[in-house]
Each structure stands twice: as C-alpha cells, then as structure tokens.
Design a protein around this motif. Structure first.
Motif, short mmCIF file in Angstrom:
data_model
loop_
_atom_site.label_atom_id
_atom_site.label_comp_id
_atom_site.label_asym_id
_atom_site.label_seq_id
_atom_site.Cartn_x
_atom_site.Cartn_y
_atom_site.Cartn_z
N MET A 77 0.82 -1.21 0.00
CA MET A 77 0.00 0.00 0.00
C MET A 77 0.86 1.26 0.00
O MET A 77 0.47 2.29 -0.56
CB MET A 77 -0.94 0.01 1.21
CG MET A 77 -1.98 -1.10 1.22
SD MET A 77 -3.00 -1.18 -0.26
CE MET A 77 -4.11 -2.53 0.19
N GLN A 78 2.05 1.17 0.59
CA GLN A 78 2.96 2.31 0.60
C GLN A 78 3.62 2.54 -0.76
O GLN A 78 4.17 3.62 -1.01
CB GLN A 78 4.05 2.10 1.66
CG GLN A 78 3.52 2.01 3.09
CD GLN A 78 4.64 1.75 4.06
OE1 GLN A 78 5.58 2.56 4.19
NE2 GLN A 78 4.57 0.63 4.77
N LEU A 79 3.57 1.53 -1.63
CA LEU A 79 4.12 1.68 -2.97
C LEU A 79 3.13 2.29 -3.96
O LEU A 79 3.51 2.67 -5.06
CB LEU A 79 4.57 0.30 -3.52
CG LEU A 79 5.79 -0.35 -2.89
CD1 LEU A 79 6.04 -1.71 -3.54
CD2 LEU A 79 7.02 0.53 -3.02
N LEU A 80 1.86 2.37 -3.58
CA LEU A 80 0.86 2.88 -4.50
C LEU A 80 1.00 4.39 -4.70
O LEU A 80 1.14 5.14 -3.72
CB LEU A 80 -0.55 2.59 -3.99
CG LEU A 80 -1.10 1.17 -4.18
CD1 LEU A 80 -2.48 1.07 -3.54
CD2 LEU A 80 -1.17 0.79 -5.66
N ASP A 81 0.94 4.83 -5.94
CA ASP A 81 0.88 6.27 -6.23
C ASP A 81 -0.39 6.83 -5.59
O ASP A 81 -1.49 6.31 -5.81
CB ASP A 81 0.84 6.47 -7.75
CG ASP A 81 0.81 7.93 -8.13
OD1 ASP A 81 -0.24 8.56 -7.96
OD2 ASP A 81 1.83 8.43 -8.62
N PRO A 82 -0.30 7.87 -4.77
CA PRO A 82 -1.48 8.35 -4.04
C PRO A 82 -2.55 8.98 -4.93
O PRO A 82 -3.72 9.02 -4.55
CB PRO A 82 -0.90 9.38 -3.06
CG PRO A 82 0.39 9.81 -3.66
CD PRO A 82 0.93 8.61 -4.40
N GLU A 83 -2.16 9.46 -6.12
CA GLU A 83 -3.10 10.19 -6.97
C GLU A 83 -3.88 9.29 -7.92
O GLU A 83 -5.05 9.54 -8.22
CB GLU A 83 -2.35 11.25 -7.78
CG GLU A 83 -1.66 12.30 -6.94
CD GLU A 83 -2.64 13.07 -6.06
OE1 GLU A 83 -3.74 13.41 -6.56
OE2 GLU A 83 -2.32 13.32 -4.89
N GLU A 84 -3.24 8.25 -8.43
CA GLU A 84 -3.86 7.42 -9.46
C GLU A 84 -3.33 6.00 -9.34
O GLU A 84 -2.13 5.76 -9.52
CB GLU A 84 -3.54 8.01 -10.85
CG GLU A 84 -4.46 7.55 -11.94
CD GLU A 84 -4.42 8.47 -13.15
OE1 GLU A 84 -5.49 8.84 -13.65
OE2 GLU A 84 -3.30 8.81 -13.60
N HIS A 85 -4.23 5.05 -9.04
CA HIS A 85 -3.74 3.70 -8.78
C HIS A 85 -4.86 2.66 -8.91
O HIS A 85 -6.04 3.00 -8.90
CB HIS A 85 -3.12 3.60 -7.38
CG HIS A 85 -4.06 3.97 -6.27
ND1 HIS A 85 -3.86 5.06 -5.46
CD2 HIS A 85 -5.23 3.41 -5.83
CE1 HIS A 85 -4.83 5.13 -4.57
NE2 HIS A 85 -5.68 4.14 -4.78
#
Length: 294
Positions: free
Chosen positions: A229-237
């Motif tokens: 979850m920490q690797l996910l791009d916060p804006e678009e995923h």
C-alpha cells in the motif's frame, strides 16, 4: 457488495464440465481432464461423454505430481492460445507439466480486463505496474499490451523464462523481469522510494523464494499488504489481490485491504469462478480490487 465474476468472451478457453473432483476443459483445440479438488459435486455429462471428448488426461502419482495420458500420441505437448479483450491481445505457450498445470489460470481473465480498463482510464502517461507472484505473466502481458511500464516478479527462474517466451509470442517488449522473493523485493522498492500506479498480487498458499525464503499466506499476507500500500501512487492507482486458499473468504480480503489502506476507494470483493458449459460454477479463488483515478 460481494461479487461473483467469470470470464465471458474467451474463444480459446472453455470449461466444458466439472464434478467428481475433475474438470473437463478446452484450451484452443485441445481438451483435457485434470484433477479439481473443489469439484465435490457430480458431473453433468456422462463418463462416456467425457471419454469421447477428451484428448489428454492427467493421472496423479501423488498429491503434487503425475503424468499425462494421451489418447493419440500425436497430440502435442505444447501449443499456443490467445486472449483478447477490446483493448489488448496476448498469447500464451501452454505445456503439459508434471504438476498438472499448463502455464495459465483462465479465471484470471476477469482481472486482466480490470487491469486493461484502469490503465486506459489513467491520465498518467505509461503508468507503472508491478505484478507480484507473477507466474507465467498473464497480468504482466496484458498490462504491457495496454501501455504500462511493467515489472514482473516471481521467485522461480523457470516460470520467469516461460513468461518471457509469452512476451515474445505476444509481440511485446521491455517487461522488466525480476527473479526474487516478492516480499524482499517490495521492501527494497520501499527503501528506494518507488511508486506504482498498479499492483497485482496472486500469492500462493505456500511458497519458497530463490534463497529458501518461506511464504505462508496467513502468516505473511498482512505484512505484505501493509508494504505494498505504501508503494501505490497516491493520486492514481489500482490494486488487485487474488488468493486461492480454501481457508480464505472475500470478507478476509476486505478486512486485509481496509486495515492496510483505510482511505480505499471503489473497493470490490468477491469470488472468481468458471462457468461450465454443462451448467456448474467452479469456484477458483477470492479477490479484492480497487482503483483511484484523476
């Protein structure tokens, strides 16, 4: 809401019938009988119909290995099939392995469509996608075919080589191949500050890394989810978690995702199955998936 999802438009694959701990499947022009521990009900078709239809049958020697019995010795050990959706097409080399698998899990086609839809909806140019426990690469291939910068991680060198063959067969290039323990790779990417627009996980119940690392789903999945979850791009995923474990339900998947990512949007959970032409539904894993788009 819990959903039931099955592939619906795959010309090269068909589940013909299942029951009595077996399944009768068509891959391209080849029809096989394989063991299926989930099929505890009775077959819809008669034994005579199964015998007439199939070309090859898997006969187990143990719980983990066996041999393929051909009605006609000329039937190939290897052949190709294709998968298409409206946005992308990929090809697979199938092979008769000693552990009953062919190099593909057909129920995953539903997830391949979800991957394609999200890559196409994103405004990010060439979104980055990470496929963990990636096997022979169905999700990696479809992500690359849809235009993603794709990284494929599996701990077994032979299946990564197989996935690379599928890339060449599909007319694709530039997938990044990584032979490594998935959890170790994720932790290294975190230290590097990497971000991905899409992450796909299809972990086994049990497994081993290339250096003897042990994976047990119920012991390791919570740590893995907290890290990815920490690797996910916060804006678009988007993220897909798929498990094939008799002890896991879609409610467990929902709890895992919400615990690791409380701000989750557009969450869907449910069960993947294959619809047999003869009538039965064959359950083949539970999933959780979500996305966020600009």
């Amino acid at each position: 809401m819990i959903q039931l999802l099955t592939p619906t438009h795959w010309k090269d694959y068909e589940l013909i019938d299942c029951g009595d701990f077996e399944k009768l499947e068509r891959f391209g022009n080849v029809i096989l009988i394989r063991p299926e521990p989930q099929a505890v009900w009775s077959k819809a078709l008669s034994p005579a119909e199964w015998q007439k239809l199939h070309h090859i049958k898997f006969k187990g020697r143990s719980a983990t290995s066996g041999e393929w019995i051909k009605k006609n010795p000329a039937t190939p050990d290897r052949w190709h099939i294709e998968y298409k959706n409206p946005e992308a097409a990929i090809k697979f080399r199938l092979a008769l392995t000693s552990f009953k698998h062919l190099g593909i899990f057909p129920e995953q086609a539903v997830n391949w469509d979800y991957i394609t839809q999200n890559i196409k909806r994103f405004k990010t140019p060439e979104p980055k996608v990470l496929n963990l426990f990636a096997y022979t690469g169905g999700a990696s291939l479809i992500a690359r075919a849809a235009g993603a910068d794709t990284t494929h991680v599996d701990s077994i060198k032979q299946v990564v080589t197989w996935a690379n063959e599928n890339q060449e067969l599909s007319g694709l290039t530039d997938i990044r191949w990584v032979v490594e323990d998935a959890l170790k790779f994720v932790k290294r990417e975190l230290k590097r500050g990497k971000k991905y627009n899409g992450i796909i996980l299809d972990p086994p119940a049990y497994g081993h890394g290339p250096n003897g690392e042990k994976w047990k789903l119920e012991d390791n999945i919570n740590e893995m989810m907290g890290d990815v979850m920490q690797l996910l791009d916060p804006e678009e995923h988007f993220l897909i978690l798929n498990t094939y474990s008799l002890g896991f339900s879609s409610v467990i998947i929902e709890n895992l995702i919400k615990s690791a990512y409380p701000q989750v949007q557009n969450l869907e959970t449910g069960e993947l199955y294959l619809q047999a032409t003869a009538g039965s539904k064959l359950p083949l894993g539970v999933f959780g998936k979500f996305y966020k788009a600009k």
